[in-house]
Write a protein that holds these residues in place. Structure first.
Motif, PDB file in Angstrom:
ATOM      1  N   SER A  25     -12.010   6.090  12.379  1.00  0.00           N
ATOM      2  CA  SER A  25     -10.637   5.697  12.667  1.00  0.00           C
ATOM      3  C   SER A  25      -9.918   5.411  11.356  1.00  0.00           C
ATOM      4  O   SER A  25     -10.540   5.197  10.316  1.00  0.00           O
ATOM      5  CB  SER A  25     -10.576   4.484  13.602  1.00  0.00           C
ATOM      6  OG  SER A  25     -11.153   3.349  13.018  1.00  0.00           O
ATOM      7  N   PHE A  26      -8.588   5.438  11.427  1.00  0.00           N
ATOM      8  CA  PHE A  26      -7.792   5.235  10.224  1.00  0.00           C
ATOM      9  C   PHE A  26      -6.489   4.550  10.601  1.00  0.00           C
ATOM     10  O   PHE A  26      -6.059   4.563  11.754  1.00  0.00           O
ATOM     11  CB  PHE A  26      -7.500   6.571   9.536  1.00  0.00           C
ATOM     12  CG  PHE A  26      -6.691   7.503  10.400  1.00  0.00           C
ATOM     13  CD1 PHE A  26      -5.302   7.511  10.335  1.00  0.00           C
ATOM     14  CD2 PHE A  26      -7.319   8.351  11.289  1.00  0.00           C
ATOM     15  CE1 PHE A  26      -4.563   8.351  11.154  1.00  0.00           C
ATOM     16  CE2 PHE A  26      -6.588   9.201  12.104  1.00  0.00           C
ATOM     17  CZ  PHE A  26      -5.208   9.200  12.036  1.00  0.00           C
ATOM     18  N   ILE A  27      -5.850   3.952   9.595  1.00  0.00           N
ATOM     19  CA  ILE A  27      -4.552   3.314   9.783  1.00  0.00           C
ATOM     20  C   ILE A  27      -3.746   3.449   8.498  1.00  0.00           C
ATOM     21  O   ILE A  27      -4.290   3.402   7.404  1.00  0.00           O
ATOM     22  CB  ILE A  27      -4.688   1.818  10.175  1.00  0.00           C
ATOM     23  CG1 ILE A  27      -3.324   1.232  10.515  1.00  0.00           C
ATOM     24  CG2 ILE A  27      -5.395   1.024   9.088  1.00  0.00           C
ATOM     25  CD1 ILE A  27      -3.380  -0.136  11.156  1.00  0.00           C
ATOM     26  N   ASN A  28      -2.459   3.639   8.663  1.00  0.00           N
ATOM     27  CA  ASN A  28      -1.512   3.591   7.552  1.00  0.00           C
ATOM     28  C   ASN A  28      -0.226   3.021   8.121  1.00  0.00           C
ATOM     29  O   ASN A  28       0.306   3.543   9.098  1.00  0.00           O
ATOM     30  CB  ASN A  28      -1.275   4.978   6.953  1.00  0.00           C
ATOM     31  CG  ASN A  28      -0.493   4.874   5.670  1.00  0.00           C
ATOM     32  OD1 ASN A  28       0.659   4.471   5.665  1.00  0.00           O
ATOM     33  ND2 ASN A  28      -1.130   5.226   4.571  1.00  0.00           N
ATOM     34  N   GLN A  29       0.249   1.926   7.563  1.00  0.00           N
ATOM     35  CA  GLN A  29       1.409   1.223   8.114  1.00  0.00           C
ATOM     36  C   GLN A  29       2.213   0.603   6.987  1.00  0.00           C
ATOM     37  O   GLN A  29       1.650  -0.028   6.096  1.00  0.00           O
ATOM     38  CB  GLN A  29       0.931   0.119   9.064  1.00  0.00           C
ATOM     39  CG  GLN A  29       2.002  -0.789   9.592  1.00  0.00           C
ATOM     40  CD  GLN A  29       2.814  -0.151  10.696  1.00  0.00           C
ATOM     41  OE1 GLN A  29       2.255   0.430  11.604  1.00  0.00           O
ATOM     42  NE2 GLN A  29       4.124  -0.268  10.626  1.00  0.00           N
ATOM     43  N   ASP A  30       3.529   0.780   7.018  1.00  0.00           N
ATOM     44  CA  ASP A  30       4.402   0.084   6.076  1.00  0.00           C
ATOM     45  C   ASP A  30       4.682  -1.309   6.619  1.00  0.00           C
ATOM     46  O   ASP A  30       4.901  -1.487   7.827  1.00  0.00           O
ATOM     47  CB  ASP A  30       5.719   0.838   5.887  1.00  0.00           C
ATOM     48  CG  ASP A  30       5.529   2.144   5.131  1.00  0.00           C
ATOM     49  OD1 ASP A  30       4.565   2.245   4.358  1.00  0.00           O
ATOM     50  OD2 ASP A  30       6.349   3.057   5.323  1.00  0.00           O
ATOM     51  N   VAL A  31       4.658  -2.309   5.749  1.00  0.00           N
ATOM     52  CA  VAL A  31       4.907  -3.692   6.142  1.00  0.00           C
ATOM     53  C   VAL A  31       5.812  -4.361   5.113  1.00  0.00           C
ATOM     54  O   VAL A  31       5.882  -3.939   3.959  1.00  0.00           O
ATOM     55  CB  VAL A  31       3.592  -4.509   6.273  1.00  0.00           C
ATOM     56  CG1 VAL A  31       2.720  -3.969   7.380  1.00  0.00           C
ATOM     57  CG2 VAL A  31       2.832  -4.537   4.963  1.00  0.00           C
ATOM     58  N   ASN A  32       6.499  -5.407   5.544  1.00  0.00           N
ATOM     59  CA  ASN A  32       7.281  -6.237   4.637  1.00  0.00           C
ATOM     60  C   ASN A  32       6.444  -7.458   4.284  1.00  0.00           C
ATOM     61  O   ASN A  32       5.922  -8.129   5.173  1.00  0.00           O
ATOM     62  CB  ASN A  32       8.597  -6.659   5.291  1.00  0.00           C
ATOM     63  CG  ASN A  32       9.499  -5.475   5.545  1.00  0.00           C
ATOM     64  OD1 ASN A  32       9.593  -4.571   4.724  1.00  0.00           O
ATOM     65  ND2 ASN A  32      10.151  -5.459   6.693  1.00  0.00           N
ATOM     66  N   SER A  42      -3.488   0.495   4.355  1.00  0.00           N
ATOM     67  CA  SER A  42      -4.223   1.687   4.743  1.00  0.00           C
ATOM     68  C   SER A  42      -5.698   1.348   4.816  1.00  0.00           C
ATOM     69  O   SER A  42      -6.179   0.462   4.114  1.00  0.00           O
ATOM     70  CB  SER A  42      -3.987   2.830   3.753  1.00  0.00           C
ATOM     71  OG  SER A  42      -4.434   2.449   2.463  1.00  0.00           O
ATOM     72  N   GLY A  43      -6.392   2.048   5.681  1.00  0.00           N
ATOM     73  CA  GLY A  43      -7.817   1.806   5.795  1.00  0.00           C
ATOM     74  C   GLY A  43      -8.474   2.793   6.724  1.00  0.00           C
ATOM     75  O   GLY A  43      -7.801   3.553   7.433  1.00  0.00           O
ATOM     76  N   TYR A  60     -22.218   1.095  10.319  1.00  0.00           N
ATOM     77  CA  TYR A  60     -20.761   0.994  10.330  1.00  0.00           C
ATOM     78  C   TYR A  60     -20.302   0.654   8.921  1.00  0.00           C
ATOM     79  O   TYR A  60     -20.970  -0.108   8.215  1.00  0.00           O
ATOM     80  CB  TYR A  60     -20.334  -0.115  11.296  1.00  0.00           C
ATOM     81  CG  TYR A  60     -18.872  -0.453  11.266  1.00  0.00           C
ATOM     82  CD1 TYR A  60     -17.939   0.375  11.883  1.00  0.00           C
ATOM     83  CD2 TYR A  60     -18.421  -1.587  10.617  1.00  0.00           C
ATOM     84  CE1 TYR A  60     -16.590   0.068  11.856  1.00  0.00           C
ATOM     85  CE2 TYR A  60     -17.075  -1.906  10.587  1.00  0.00           C
ATOM     86  CZ  TYR A  60     -16.168  -1.071  11.212  1.00  0.00           C
ATOM     87  OH  TYR A  60     -14.826  -1.370  11.178  1.00  0.00           O
ATOM     88  N   MET A  61     -19.180   1.225   8.498  1.00  0.00           N
ATOM     89  CA  MET A  61     -18.592   0.836   7.213  1.00  0.00           C
ATOM     90  C   MET A  61     -17.072   0.907   7.315  1.00  0.00           C
ATOM     91  O   MET A  61     -16.539   1.649   8.136  1.00  0.00           O
ATOM     92  CB  MET A  61     -19.101   1.698   6.065  1.00  0.00           C
ATOM     93  CG  MET A  61     -18.812   3.189   6.145  1.00  0.00           C
ATOM     94  SD  MET A  61     -17.268   3.751   5.389  1.00  0.00           S
ATOM     95  CE  MET A  61     -17.311   3.041   3.792  1.00  0.00           C
ATOM     96  N   PHE A  62     -16.393   0.086   6.501  1.00  0.00           N
ATOM     97  CA  PHE A  62     -14.938   0.094   6.475  1.00  0.00           C
ATOM     98  C   PHE A  62     -14.445  -0.115   5.057  1.00  0.00           C
ATOM     99  O   PHE A  62     -15.153  -0.643   4.200  1.00  0.00           O
ATOM    100  CB  PHE A  62     -14.344  -0.968   7.413  1.00  0.00           C
ATOM    101  CG  PHE A  62     -14.615  -2.394   6.985  1.00  0.00           C
ATOM    102  CD1 PHE A  62     -13.728  -3.068   6.165  1.00  0.00           C
ATOM    103  CD2 PHE A  62     -15.746  -3.051   7.416  1.00  0.00           C
ATOM    104  CE1 PHE A  62     -13.963  -4.377   5.773  1.00  0.00           C
ATOM    105  CE2 PHE A  62     -15.989  -4.366   7.043  1.00  0.00           C
ATOM    106  CZ  PHE A  62     -15.104  -5.027   6.222  1.00  0.00           C
ATOM    107  N   ASP A  63     -13.209   0.313   4.833  1.00  0.00           N
ATOM    108  CA  ASP A  63     -12.567   0.141   3.532  1.00  0.00           C
ATOM    109  C   ASP A  63     -11.067   0.077   3.774  1.00  0.00           C
ATOM    110  O   ASP A  63     -10.545   0.828   4.612  1.00  0.00           O
ATOM    111  CB  ASP A  63     -12.902   1.314   2.607  1.00  0.00           C
ATOM    112  CG  ASP A  63     -12.464   1.049   1.184  1.00  0.00           C
ATOM    113  OD1 ASP A  63     -13.154   0.277   0.506  1.00  0.00           O
ATOM    114  OD2 ASP A  63     -11.424   1.591   0.774  1.00  0.00           O
ATOM    115  N   GLY A  64     -10.387  -0.824   3.104  1.00  0.00           N
ATOM    116  CA  GLY A  64      -8.948  -0.934   3.303  1.00  0.00           C
ATOM    117  C   GLY A  64      -8.235  -1.530   2.114  1.00  0.00           C
ATOM    118  O   GLY A  64      -8.837  -2.175   1.256  1.00  0.00           O
ATOM    119  N   GLU A  65      -6.940  -1.276   2.070  1.00  0.00           N
ATOM    120  CA  GLU A  65      -6.083  -1.843   1.040  1.00  0.00           C
ATOM    121  C   GLU A  65      -4.832  -2.401   1.713  1.00  0.00           C
ATOM    122  O   GLU A  65      -4.230  -1.758   2.563  1.00  0.00           O
ATOM    123  CB  GLU A  65      -5.686  -0.784   0.018  1.00  0.00           C
ATOM    124  CG  GLU A  65      -4.891  -1.381  -1.141  1.00  0.00           C
ATOM    125  CD  GLU A  65      -4.675  -0.386  -2.270  1.00  0.00           C
ATOM    126  OE1 GLU A  65      -3.523  -0.249  -2.700  1.00  0.00           O
ATOM    127  OE2 GLU A  65      -5.655   0.223  -2.712  1.00  0.00           O
TER     128      GLU A  65
END
Length: 168
Positions: A25-32, A42-43, A60-65
């Protein structure tokens, strides 16, 4: 204000002599941020499980910024410093289980770390016994030991959990 993001998951499972499943799975989102800047989080994560007779193995592994490693039921918590610096987080999980009749024994190890905003490294080991009384009721006994290394020092904890899971 609100912004559009992208979040997705792909998964595949199979049956047979060695059943299992994999997913990403993945995510990319703009936030204030609290600093008044517009940033991106992103992750991604990767999961795999395979069973060999009574033995089950999971990884299981994950990585995000720009996000914290703290999450509640899939809710992603943005992680930025007061100046807008994005948090970096990563981790992994390995688990082995073995079924003996209605009882399953399990062992797992989890590690995670954050750096940039909050410097923390976690390691947790869990040993468990799970007994199915009925298809809907499982008794649980677990022992966990966790160590966290933070800028302020080291924190260690152990837990014994006894309970039941009701499936419906």
């Amino acid at each position: 204000g609100n912004s559009v993001g992208l979040h997705g998951k792909l998964g595949y499972g199979w049956k047979g002599g060695m059943p299992g499943k994999v997913s990403v799975s993945f995510i990319n989102q703009d936030v204030n941020t609290d600093a008044g800047t517009s940033e991106s989080i992103s992750g991604y994560d990767i999961f795999a499980n395979i069973n060999f007779g009574n033995l089950g193995l999971s990884a299981y592994m994950f990585d995000g910024e720009g996000m914290s490693s703290l999450a509640l039921g899939g809710l992603v918590l943005a992680g930025f410093g007061a100046d807008g610096t994005p948090e970096e987080t990563s981790g992994n999980y390995l688990q082995a289980t073995y079924k003996m009749g209605s009882t399953k024994l399990g062992a797992s190890i989890m590690t995670s770390e954050q750096d940039k905003v909050t410097n923390v490294e976690n390691e947790k080991v869990t040993l468990g016994v799970y007994h199915n009384l009925t298809p809907s009721l499982t008794l649980v006994g677990e022992y966990s030991a966790q160590e966290s290394e933070l800028d302020a020092g080291t924190d260690e904890s152990t837990n014994i959990n006894l309970g039941a899971i009701l499936f419906f």
